[in-house]
Design a protein around this motif. Structure first.
Motif, PDB file in Angstrom:
ATOM      1  N   GLN A  69       0.844  -1.184   0.000  1.00 44.53           N
ATOM      2  CA  GLN A  69       0.000   0.000   0.000  1.00 44.53           C
ATOM      3  C   GLN A  69       0.885   1.241   0.000  1.00 44.53           C
ATOM      4  N   VAL A  70       0.730   2.108  -0.992  1.00 45.41           N
ATOM      5  CA  VAL A  70       1.448   3.374  -1.019  1.00 45.41           C
ATOM      6  C   VAL A  70       0.772   4.319  -0.034  1.00 45.41           C
ATOM      7  N   ILE A  71       1.532   4.787   0.967  1.00 41.32           N
ATOM      8  CA  ILE A  71       0.947   5.633   2.011  1.00 41.32           C
ATOM      9  C   ILE A  71       1.421   7.078   1.935  1.00 41.32           C
ATOM     10  N   ASP A  72       2.401   7.357   1.075  1.00 33.63           N
ATOM     11  CA  ASP A  72       2.845   8.732   0.882  1.00 33.63           C
ATOM     12  C   ASP A  72       3.463   8.846  -0.507  1.00 33.63           C
ATOM     13  N   TYR A  73       3.169   9.939  -1.186  1.00 36.01           N
ATOM     14  CA  TYR A  73       3.708  10.141  -2.531  1.00 36.01           C
ATOM     15  C   TYR A  73       3.770  11.627  -2.829  1.00 36.01           C
ATOM     16  N   ASP A  74       4.880  12.034  -3.466  1.00 35.18           N
ATOM     17  CA  ASP A  74       5.025  13.424  -3.868  1.00 35.18           C
ATOM     18  C   ASP A  74       5.959  13.486  -5.069  1.00 35.18           C
ATOM     19  N   CYS A  75       5.611  14.299  -6.035  1.00 34.98           N
ATOM     20  CA  CYS A  75       6.433  14.464  -7.232  1.00 34.98           C
ATOM     21  C   CYS A  75       6.548  15.953  -7.543  1.00 34.98           C
TER      22      CYS A  75
END
Length: 292
Positions: A69-75
């Motif tokens: 499960q991806v719980i944090d993402y930023d681009c």
């Protein structure tokens, strides 16, 4: 507006209307954030089922995909040719069918690309692992590239890692930055040498990207244990490279294959079985990159 978009729009409006204690803008912001995390999670799961490296035939991908499960993402992308991709993935091995092992692990991904003063490009990529038995982040994998231009060079990249080192253990971010400075120095030296010598070999060297890559076998072993030891090192590596948190234009997979795995085989007195296993992985990888 498509029928799917219309349905999503209706559901969001209904949700905002039903949340009397929350402003509509807060509801939509939360929906946007959760939708991004769900989207990134689905990207990973889809890549696992595609098995792009032909390495998961003996794995229960259904169970593994459920554990992720991806719980944090930023681009972040700027006009000055800077890119930063950061993601945190939680692995709940109970969902993955390994309830007897530590319950959760977290993978932290960080990819950065920036233009340099030498009209080249500096790239760094790292994966850290933490578990409920060892909460501190430990460096699992790292790649550094000093590219000759804004895009991958047409000539084969040069491995700057010491030939006598197979597995590389990077203990802190300071080590990574120090190695990056070494890469910058080597590229500048190559350009100066090429200009002075004017030879064909020097010119070719100027056009080549340079890279270093490493992986900590002990940290990788902990990741494998989290899944009940049901995969070997190369399979675990290809599993990690299915997480799409780097720019696929750059050959991160090939850099680690060449710098870490093949060097480890050479250190093991040229173990034939080891080389055959890596060659098979390389062929699968080349087949995938040719198709895509």
């Amino acid at each position: 507006m498509s029928s799917l978009s219309s349905k999503v729009n209706e559901q969001l409006i209904a949700l905002a209307s039903a949340s009397s204690s929350q402003l509509a803008v807060d509801v939509y912001r939360a929906a946007k954030e959760q939708a991004e995390l769900l989207y990134q999670t689905e990207r990973v799961r889809q890549k696992l089922f595609e098995d792009p490296f032909r390495a998961f035939q003996d794995l229960d991908i259904e169970l593994i995909s459920k554990s992720i499960q991806v719980i944090d993402y930023d681009c972040v992308r700027t006009r000055h040719d800077y890119v930063r991709i950061q993601a945190q993935v939680e692995i709940d091995v109970r969902k993955g069918g390994a309830a007897s092992t530590p319950s959760t692990s977290k993978l932290n991904f960080l990819f950065e690309r920036e233009a340099t003063d030498e009209l080249g490009t500096l790239l760094t990529y790292s994966i850290d692992l933490s578990t409920n038995l060892c909460e501190s982040n430990r460096k699992l994998l790292w790649v550094q590239v000093m590219a000759a231009g804004r895009h991958p060079s047409q000539r084969p990249a040069i491995d700057m890692e010491d030939e006598e080192n197979g597995w590389s253990d990077i203990e802190s971010d300071a080590d990574v930055h120090d190695d990056t400075k070494d890469l910058e120095h080597e590229q500048k030296r190559a350009k100066i040498g090429g200009t002075q010598a004017g030879g064909e070999d020097s010119v070719e060297e100027m056009d080549c990207d340079r890279y270093m890559a490493g992986m900590d076998p002990e940290v990788l072993a902990d990741l494998i244990k989290a899944y009940g030891g049901k995969m070997d090192e190369s399979t675990a590596f290809f599993l990690l490279m299915c997480f799409p948190f780097y720019e696929s234009e750059w050959d991160m997979v090939g850099f680690v294959l060449a710098s870490v795995f093949r060097s480890s085989c050479d250190d093991n007195d040229g173990d034939t079985a080891c080389h055959m296993a890596i060659d098979e992985c390389s062929l699968n990888y080349e087949f995938v990159t040719t198709e895509t």
